[in-house]
Design a protein around this motif. Structure first.
Motif, PDB file in Angstrom:
ATOM      1  N   ILE A  42      27.441 -29.059  76.780  1.00 26.15           N
ATOM      2  CA  ILE A  42      28.736 -29.214  76.113  1.00 26.15           C
ATOM      3  C   ILE A  42      29.922 -28.865  77.002  1.00 26.15           C
ATOM      4  O   ILE A  42      31.054 -29.142  76.652  1.00 26.15           O
ATOM      5  N   SER A  43      29.680 -28.257  78.160  1.00 22.71           N
ATOM      6  CA  SER A  43      30.845 -27.723  78.895  1.00 22.71           C
ATOM      7  C   SER A  43      31.427 -28.728  79.879  1.00 22.71           C
ATOM      8  O   SER A  43      30.710 -29.551  80.447  1.00 22.71           O
ATOM      9  N   PHE A  44      32.713 -28.612  80.072  1.00 20.10           N
ATOM     10  CA  PHE A  44      33.416 -29.358  81.126  1.00 20.10           C
ATOM     11  C   PHE A  44      33.566 -28.425  82.333  1.00 20.10           C
ATOM     12  O   PHE A  44      33.380 -28.818  83.475  1.00 20.10           O
ATOM     13  N   ILE A  45      33.898 -27.166  82.035  1.00 15.76           N
ATOM     14  CA  ILE A  45      33.919 -26.117  83.051  1.00 15.76           C
ATOM     15  C   ILE A  45      33.053 -24.984  82.527  1.00 15.76           C
ATOM     16  O   ILE A  45      33.125 -24.639  81.341  1.00 15.76           O
ATOM     17  N   CYS A  46      32.222 -24.420  83.384  1.00 14.02           N
ATOM     18  CA  CYS A  46      31.432 -23.253  82.978  1.00 14.02           C
ATOM     19  C   CYS A  46      31.240 -22.398  84.224  1.00 14.02           C
ATOM     20  O   CYS A  46      30.367 -22.664  85.047  1.00 14.02           O
ATOM     21  N   SER A  47      32.111 -21.410  84.385  1.00 13.96           N
ATOM     22  CA  SER A  47      32.144 -20.624  85.620  1.00 13.96           C
ATOM     23  C   SER A  47      32.201 -19.138  85.321  1.00 13.96           C
ATOM     24  O   SER A  47      32.890 -18.706  84.392  1.00 13.96           O
ATOM     25  N   HIS A  48      31.494 -18.393  86.152  1.00 12.36           N
ATOM     26  CA  HIS A  48      31.690 -16.942  86.133  1.00 12.36           C
ATOM     27  C   HIS A  48      32.619 -16.576  87.280  1.00 12.36           C
ATOM     28  O   HIS A  48      32.438 -17.033  88.412  1.00 12.36           O
ATOM     29  N   LEU A  49      33.619 -15.783  86.954  1.00 13.94           N
ATOM     30  CA  LEU A  49      34.516 -15.229  87.976  1.00 13.94           C
ATOM     31  C   LEU A  49      34.579 -13.738  87.705  1.00 13.94           C
ATOM     32  O   LEU A  49      34.366 -13.308  86.578  1.00 13.94           O
TER      33      LEU A  49
END
Ligand SMILES: Cc1cc2nc3c(=O)[nH]c(=O)nc-3n(C[C@H](O)[C@H](O)[C@H](O)COP(=O)(O)OP(=O)(O)OC[C@H]3O[C@@H](n4cnc5c(N)ncnc54)[C@H](O)[C@@H]3O)c2cc1C
Lengths: 519, 491
Positions: free
Chosen positions: A286-293
């Motif tokens: 479902i994600s367009f962006i999926c990032s850990h920062l």
């Protein structure tokens, strides 16, 4: 300076106005961002200049590039190609090198709406292309470097992680047809592009084995295996409505968030929990962006200045944040994706700070759509470089993050790199969670010799660390020294890479400073 | 040494490596490998050997370099070999049969990846994965005894374009023995560290790219065993859906089905999707000739199949959104008149997309077939159909598979015939060659150039392609011991 006869031949090829071997121009081209860092890594004085190129040439088409490369072979002069040219990997590694600045090759050759790909020349920027693809409801995968860089360079020669990677993959995996001037001056066209009859750009593999495997790997050859003059790559569905409303004056635009987008910023509290949440969200596709920062990095992507960075207390206080942007083309899709997210939030006992504790400036959404988030890395100190760069499971990315904190802290304590509490990393998912990469953007002061040297030391120690702890090969395994360090620990791959270099560049004409020499 | 003595030496040298019980020189057995279902004519091998470990593969290849014999790797236990790529072309050849290397080394649900040896077949792997709620990215109704690994190495098209992120999918990392006898691991499996050291830090070998600045797995794939022998590989998996809803539209106008399908793929709305002509759809779902003919006669000429899928508590929400959006798309594209067909039980279709078949479905109609397949963009498809139908109007099965996120199509023309009828076979052979050449001349991109096609295919490509590939061959198999003569690697 070039020998007169060589200069004349180059002039004949590109026109006298498009070749310059004068002191002013060649000296200017010897500067690049972070060159002082590379010099420092090589034990040289940390100046922001490389070897001075013998000349700078501006070819305008593949035939000119081919003729230049042939002259280079004839007179044993090396070449270094660059697209938009940002970064030390664009610099010559010896003073026997000309720079091919490809800025005149700036055409979008085609946007194939039906077959979902675009064909571009080197100096087409991501932003330029995206403005056109949006008109037909499509988008371009852009590297995290931003919309101002060349998607051709990213696809053929550089790296490939981007903020939209869950939805748009990795630059190396999106490549279709390729036009490639080999270091010996022959023109190779990959896949269907090489057909004598009815050639087109729709596939880059075959007949038989795919020469894309020679062109590049996880990292590109950075001009060490020839010059790429055109490339086709996949286009992806634009994730939401393409209707934009923008007002205001740069850099403070007001952006009306288009239908349909929703941002989630979640504190997963622990790396273990983050792993589970990351995988679950990505499994749901479902994600367009999926990032850990890190929480600091999170603060940075929402800020446009140091001052504004300081007012991000609710998010900077987070322990293990995850940024998820969902986007949808229709209301139904949007509602479904939100439902999935809500369920995950309940199942994993998570809370979205967006809308409750924090609301980002609307410009954030525009930057997310045009892959502009990476540039915020410059805010704090002006300079950063990423150590790490390995790519496999989310587990190894998180383990690398955790294990490397003490190492980073050591340099923070010495005051040579910016203080991100040692946690400053970027991890993104690709292709709905099938693989992940981690890099550790590290801030330093490019104007301070101590900081530059410290950063170089930090990078070197990270490389050793990753090698000894079997955490995977980082991005910047390039150049003979690094290949000779990692090769013996990695199935002696450097021996095979050297054979490739020798077979495809028998005269060693493509500058191998950021690739490998045949030796 | 005379031929007999050298053969004897070869037998003994190989017996030392993998044991004499794993070698045969039985003429009956050898004969099986001197032909296949294609028209390609080659030689009989000198012997067949069945290594069971990577180190045995290494030693055999090194021996081939010393003793100058050729190795043809074969992985499927299936008797249905096709396309001539495993038929020896040189006199002094052996078959390396990898069917004894058949371990499923690991199944990793969390990272959606499986590690398998070359002898693992579809009939073994599909149920094993299903037990763990995982599924392979399958080609259209594969034969059960076919090696999963070779199907992937051959780049057989998979039927879910949205999961086909790159031409190489679902292939990830490999362990490979190059033609030099050197062992190598590609992608993240290269290291640093051993596989178990890498596993300890959480790696699962899911990144095929690299090591570093090249991607050797891309040249091994599609090489017809001529550059290296793969001894294991990791493959990408997906989770099994709990609900699958099959849609079947048929029409006499392929353009409108292609248009509709393009939208489904572009917006990633469906899982499996493909287009078959009436005869091929009937061959796929029915077993006997009569059943096939009956069904083919009742179907319209072109058939679009697509499947929507969901998993877990929100399955219905997902299906509702997908169906709603698809209906809107049909309205927006003036495709509402498209006719949905109920002639086939939906479970019959699901069987073909989720499972394997014991006999190749393409042999159901007339026992024999020759397939002509290549890659095309959308625009040329109609032209290719016209060309083939002109020359082979009857007994023709057609299959179009969007691949690579919908950026191109696998186009396949299955020419059905009765191989027991000599005249029919002879005519067919002529037609097969004629049609293949005609398609090549019209720009069809034969990316998997088997048998007699190879020479014609490379002649229609710029010369630099063959030159570059020969350079690659000279690096990884300088003595030309692996499957010599295939592709553009002339003897
Ligand atoms: C601040 C910053 C952040 C970055 N973040 C990311 C990131 O998140 N993800 C990512 O993937 N990358 C990142 N990069 C690297 C970036 O990918 C590349 O700089 C960019 O994608 C390539 O475009 P460019 O026009 O800048 O290429 P250039 O800088 O012009 O070239 C990049 C390399 O490719 C070679 N090259 C360029 N064009 C050709 C050609 N036509 N033929 C042969 N060789 C050529 C050059 O010699 C050089 O070595 C970052 C870079 C910077 C400076």
């Amino acid at each position: 300076m070039l020998q007169k006869q060589v200069l004349e031949q180059f002039q004949k090829i590109v026109g006298p106005e498009n070749v310059d071997d004068g002191e002013v121009m060649t000296n200017a081209y010897s500067y690049n961002w972070c060159m002082e860092f590379v010099n420092s890594m090589e034990g040289k004085e940390p100046l922001p200049f490389s070897s001075i190129p013998k000349a700078v040439l501006l070819p305008s088409n593949v035939e000119e590039v081919q003729q230049i490369v042939r002259i280079c072979n004839k007179y044993n002069i090396q070449f270094k190609a660059q697209s938009t040219g940002l970064g030390p990997w664009n610099q010559p590694s010896s003073d026997n090198c000309v720079i091919l600045d490809l800025r005149r090759m700036n055409k979008i050759i085609k946007i194939d709406e039906r077959n979902l790909f675009a064909v571009v020349e080197p100096y087409v920027s991501g932003a330029q292309l995206q403005a056109e693809t949006m008109k037909v409801g499509l988008m371009v995968h852009m590297p995290g470097a931003g919309p101002q860089v060349s998607p051709l360079a990213s696809a053929t020669s550089m790296n490939g992680p981007g903020f939209t990677s869950p939805h748009t993959g990795h630059s190396a995996r999106n490549v279709l047809g390729v036009e490639w001037v080999l270091p010996d001056g022959e023109i190779l066209k990959l896949g269907s592009t090489g057909l004598k009859n009815n050639s087109d750009w729709y596939i880059g593999d075959g007949p038989g084995p795919s020469l894309r495997g020679i062109m590049r790997g996880w990292a590109g050859a950075k001009s060490g295996i020839g010059v790429f003059t055109k490339v086709a790559f996949k286009l992806f569905p634009y994730p939401c409505s393409t209707k934009f409303k923008l007002s205001g004056i740069s850099p403070n635009y007001e952006f009306e968030i288009p239908d349909y987008m929703k941002l989630y910023v979640i504190d997963c509290k622990s790396y273990n929990h983050l792993e589970k949440v990351f995988l679950k969200i990505e499994e749901e596709e479902i994600s367009f962006i999926c990032s850990h920062l890190s929480s600091y990095g999170l603060g940075a992507i929402f800020s446009n200045s140091i001052e504004s960075l300081l007012d991000k207390i609710p998010i900077v206080g987070m322990k293990v944040p995850l940024v998820v942007l969902i986007a949808a083309r229709t209301k139904r899709e949007f509602e479904y994706k939100q439902k999935v997210m809500s369920k995950i939030m309940i199942d994993f006992k998570l809370e979205n700070v967006i809308g409750s504790k924090y609301n980002p400036n609307s410009l954030f959404y525009a930057e997310a759509l045009r892959s502009n988030l990476g540039l915020h890395g410059f805010i704090a100190t002006g300079g950063f470089q990423s150590s790490k760069g390995q790519c496999d499971t989310v587990k190894v990315c998180l383990k690398t993050t955790k294990m490397s904190i003490p190492l980073k802290k050591k340099y923070i304590k010495r005051g040579v790199i910016g203080n991100d509490f040692g946690e400053g990393v970027w991890i993104t998912s690709y292709e709905s969670g099938h693989y992940f990469h981690i890099e550790s953007p590290t801030m330093f002061d490019q104007t301070d010799e101590k900081s530059v040297k410290g950063m170089a030391e930090n990078m070197e120690e990270n490389h050793q660390f990753d090698l000894i702890k079997h955490l995977g090969a980082p991005f910047f395994v390039e150049g003979d020294k690094m290949h000779d360090l990692f090769g013996p620990e990695m199935m002696n791959y450097h021996i095979w890479l050297r054979k490739i270099k020798k077979a495809f560049d028998p005269n060693g004409i493509a500058d191998s400073g950021f690739y490998i020499s045949a030796k | 040494m005379n031929d007999y003595e050298s053969e004897d030496t070869l037998f003994h040298s190989l017996a030392k490596i993998c044991g004499s019980k794993n070698i045969t020189i039985d003429p009956q057995n050898l004969k099986l490998y001197s032909n296949d279902m294609s028209f390609f004519k080659g030689n009989s091998p000198n012997l067949i050997t069945w290594p069971s470990k990577t180190q045995e593969v290494v030693k055999i290849i090194k021996l081939a370099n010393q003793m100058e014999f050729s190795i043809i790797p074969v992985s499927s236990s299936s008797k249905y070999r096709h396309h001539g790529d495993t038929i020896p072309r040189k006199d002094n050849s052996i078959i390396m049969n990898l069917t004894k290397m058949r371990k499923v080394i690991s199944i990793d649900k969390k990272n959606r990846v499986v590690m398998i040896e070359p002898g693992v077949t579809f009939e073994e792997l599909i149920p094993k994965l299903r037990k763990k709620s995982l599924r392979l990215l399958l080609p259209l109704y594969p034969t059960g005894t076919k090696s999963v690994l070779t199907s992937v190495l051959e780049r057989e098209p998979i039927i879910i374009p949205r999961y086909h992120w790159d031409t190489s999918d679902p292939l990830l990392c490999t362990e490979v023995v190059f033609g030099t006898g050197d062992l190598f691991r590609t992608g993240t499996a290269a290291g640093p560290g051993t596989l178990s050291q890498q596993k300890k830090v959480g790696q699962a070998h899911v990144n095929p790219m690299g090591p570093t600045q090249f991607s050797p797995y891309r040249v091994i794939q599609g090489a017809q065993g001529s550059l290296g022998i793969v001894t294991w590989a990791t493959l990408k998996l997906e989770l099994v859906p709990t609900v699958q809803k099959v849609f079947h539209y048929h029409s006499n106008n392929i353009e409108e089905l292609l248009d509709f399908q393009q939208k489904l793929v572009k917006y990633r709305l469906c899982d499996e999707t493909f287009i078959l002509n009436n005869l091929n759809l009937a061959c796929l779902v029915k077993k006997t000739r009569n059943e096939i003919e009956d069904l083919a006669n009742s179907l319209l000429k072109w058939n679009l199949i697509y499947i929507l899928a969901g998993r877990g508590d929100l399955t219905n929400d997902k299906l509702n959104y997908l169906e709603g959006d698809i209906n809107d798309l049909m309205g927006d594209s003036n495709l509402e008149h498209l006719e949905s067909s109920n002639l086939i039980d939906r479970n019959e279709i699901l069987e073909c997309t989720n499972n394997y078949t014991s006999e190749p479905w393409r042999t159901r109609y007339k026992c024999s077939y020759q397939d002509i397949f290549f890659i095309s963009n959308f625009e040329n498809i109609s032209n290719y159909i016209k060309k083939v139908e002109l020359k082979y109007p009857e007994n023709l099965g057609i299959y179009f598979q969007p691949i690579n996120q919908g950026t191109s199509y696998h186009c396949e023309f299955d020419l059905y015939y009765d191989s027991k009828n000599e005249k029919e076979t002879k005519d067919l052979q002529g037609k097969f060659n004629e049609i293949s050449i005609d398609l090549m001349d019209s720009g069809a991109f034969f990316n998997r150039p088997y048998g007699y096609w190879a020479k014609e295919v490379y002649a229609r490509h710029i010369e630099e392609t063959s030159i570059a590939l020969r350079k690659v061959k000279s690096i990884f198999d300088p003595k030309n011991v692996l499957n010599p003569g295939v592709l553009c690697f002339d003897e």
